[in-house]
Write a protein that holds these residues in place. Sequence first.
Motif, PDB file in Angstrom:
ATOM      1  N   ALA A  29      20.102 -18.770  -4.744  1.00  0.00           N
ATOM      2  CA  ALA A  29      21.173 -18.098  -5.480  1.00  0.00           C
ATOM      3  C   ALA A  29      20.985 -16.601  -5.330  1.00  0.00           C
ATOM      4  O   ALA A  29      19.868 -16.087  -5.430  1.00  0.00           O
ATOM      5  CB  ALA A  29      21.143 -18.501  -6.945  1.00  0.00           C
ATOM      6  N   ASN A  30      22.060 -15.896  -5.055  1.00  0.00           N
ATOM      7  CA  ASN A  30      22.017 -14.446  -4.887  1.00  0.00           C
ATOM      8  C   ASN A  30      22.023 -13.815  -6.275  1.00  0.00           C
ATOM      9  O   ASN A  30      23.053 -13.641  -6.886  1.00  0.00           O
ATOM     10  CB  ASN A  30      23.211 -13.980  -4.058  1.00  0.00           C
ATOM     11  CG  ASN A  30      23.132 -12.517  -3.717  1.00  0.00           C
ATOM     12  OD1 ASN A  30      22.079 -11.916  -3.768  1.00  0.00           O
ATOM     13  ND2 ASN A  30      24.260 -11.947  -3.363  1.00  0.00           N
ATOM     14  N   GLN A  31      20.847 -13.477  -6.773  1.00  0.00           N
ATOM     15  CA  GLN A  31      20.694 -12.936  -8.119  1.00  0.00           C
ATOM     16  C   GLN A  31      20.791 -11.415  -8.100  1.00  0.00           C
ATOM     17  O   GLN A  31      20.089 -10.765  -7.345  1.00  0.00           O
ATOM     18  CB  GLN A  31      19.337 -13.337  -8.707  1.00  0.00           C
ATOM     19  CG  GLN A  31      19.111 -14.816  -8.767  1.00  0.00           C
ATOM     20  CD  GLN A  31      20.030 -15.516  -9.745  1.00  0.00           C
ATOM     21  OE1 GLN A  31      20.397 -14.955 -10.759  1.00  0.00           O
ATOM     22  NE2 GLN A  31      20.400 -16.732  -9.441  1.00  0.00           N
ATOM     23  N   ALA A  32      21.648 -10.871  -8.941  1.00  0.00           N
ATOM     24  CA  ALA A  32      21.753  -9.416  -9.065  1.00  0.00           C
ATOM     25  C   ALA A  32      20.563  -8.928  -9.884  1.00  0.00           C
ATOM     26  O   ALA A  32      20.490  -9.145 -11.076  1.00  0.00           O
ATOM     27  CB  ALA A  32      23.056  -9.037  -9.736  1.00  0.00           C
ATOM     28  N   ASP A  33      19.610  -8.302  -9.219  1.00  0.00           N
ATOM     29  CA  ASP A  33      18.368  -7.889  -9.884  1.00  0.00           C
ATOM     30  C   ASP A  33      18.339  -6.416 -10.272  1.00  0.00           C
ATOM     31  O   ASP A  33      17.391  -5.940 -10.864  1.00  0.00           O
ATOM     32  CB  ASP A  33      17.157  -8.214  -9.007  1.00  0.00           C
ATOM     33  CG  ASP A  33      17.216  -7.522  -7.656  1.00  0.00           C
ATOM     34  OD1 ASP A  33      18.086  -6.650  -7.461  1.00  0.00           O
ATOM     35  OD2 ASP A  33      16.390  -7.854  -6.800  1.00  0.00           O
ATOM     36  N   ASP A  38      19.028  -8.088  -3.511  1.00  0.00           N
ATOM     37  CA  ASP A  38      19.968  -9.178  -3.289  1.00  0.00           C
ATOM     38  C   ASP A  38      21.058  -8.783  -2.301  1.00  0.00           C
ATOM     39  O   ASP A  38      21.433  -9.553  -1.436  1.00  0.00           O
ATOM     40  CB  ASP A  38      20.585  -9.645  -4.608  1.00  0.00           C
ATOM     41  CG  ASP A  38      21.282  -8.515  -5.355  1.00  0.00           C
ATOM     42  OD1 ASP A  38      20.785  -7.371  -5.316  1.00  0.00           O
ATOM     43  OD2 ASP A  38      22.331  -8.765  -5.967  1.00  0.00           O
ATOM     44  N   CYS A  87      28.871 -21.230 -13.205  1.00  0.00           N
ATOM     45  CA  CYS A  87      28.365 -19.863 -13.149  1.00  0.00           C
ATOM     46  C   CYS A  87      29.463 -18.893 -13.565  1.00  0.00           C
ATOM     47  O   CYS A  87      30.635 -19.116 -13.291  1.00  0.00           O
ATOM     48  CB  CYS A  87      27.938 -19.584 -11.710  1.00  0.00           C
ATOM     49  SG  CYS A  87      27.330 -17.931 -11.453  1.00  0.00           S
ATOM     50  N   GLY A  91      28.271 -11.623  -8.997  1.00  0.00           N
ATOM     51  CA  GLY A  91      27.438 -12.314  -8.017  1.00  0.00           C
ATOM     52  C   GLY A  91      27.439 -13.815  -8.166  1.00  0.00           C
ATOM     53  O   GLY A  91      26.668 -14.503  -7.525  1.00  0.00           O
ATOM     54  N   CYS A  92      28.296 -14.312  -9.003  1.00  0.00           N
ATOM     55  CA  CYS A  92      28.340 -15.751  -9.251  1.00  0.00           C
ATOM     56  C   CYS A  92      28.877 -16.480  -8.017  1.00  0.00           C
ATOM     57  O   CYS A  92      29.839 -16.051  -7.404  1.00  0.00           O
ATOM     58  CB  CYS A  92      29.240 -16.010 -10.445  1.00  0.00           C
ATOM     59  SG  CYS A  92      29.202 -17.707 -10.974  1.00  0.00           S
ATOM     60  N   TYR A  95      25.322 -17.107  -2.408  1.00  0.00           N
ATOM     61  CA  TYR A  95      24.036 -17.663  -2.014  1.00  0.00           C
ATOM     62  C   TYR A  95      23.532 -16.982  -0.754  1.00  0.00           C
ATOM     63  O   TYR A  95      24.317 -16.463   0.050  1.00  0.00           O
ATOM     64  CB  TYR A  95      24.157 -19.173  -1.781  1.00  0.00           C
ATOM     65  CG  TYR A  95      24.535 -19.893  -3.042  1.00  0.00           C
ATOM     66  CD1 TYR A  95      23.568 -20.345  -3.928  1.00  0.00           C
ATOM     67  CD2 TYR A  95      25.868 -20.072  -3.391  1.00  0.00           C
ATOM     68  CE1 TYR A  95      23.907 -20.960  -5.104  1.00  0.00           C
ATOM     69  CE2 TYR A  95      26.219 -20.683  -4.587  1.00  0.00           C
ATOM     70  CZ  TYR A  95      25.230 -21.130  -5.440  1.00  0.00           C
ATOM     71  OH  TYR A  95      25.569 -21.736  -6.601  1.00  0.00           O
TER      72      TYR A  95
END
Length: 102
Positions: A29-33, A38, A87, A91-92, A95
Amino acid sequence: MRLSSALIASAFLLAASAASADSRVFILANQADGYGVDECLARGEKCGAHAARSYCQSREFAQATAYRRVDPDEITGAVPSGGVDKCSGRGCGEYVAITCQR
């Protein structure tokens, strides 16, 4: 006798080279950190190389050969489409695929 020994040795060499070329694709999952890692991974930019390599090494692979954004339509049956797991937010539904090689 020498011919059969040579064939057996060749077979072992081919098997060893095939094992060393083992690769696997991981879907994350492409997590906004907040650090932009990401986005580097998802865009396939050079700044994501370290994160991809670290991910592969944490799973006992030697290197990351590729990383890119993946559409949920490319992933069959593994992505929740609604309900409780739905989700929401930035960024939901994004991937990243990281290809690791031994």
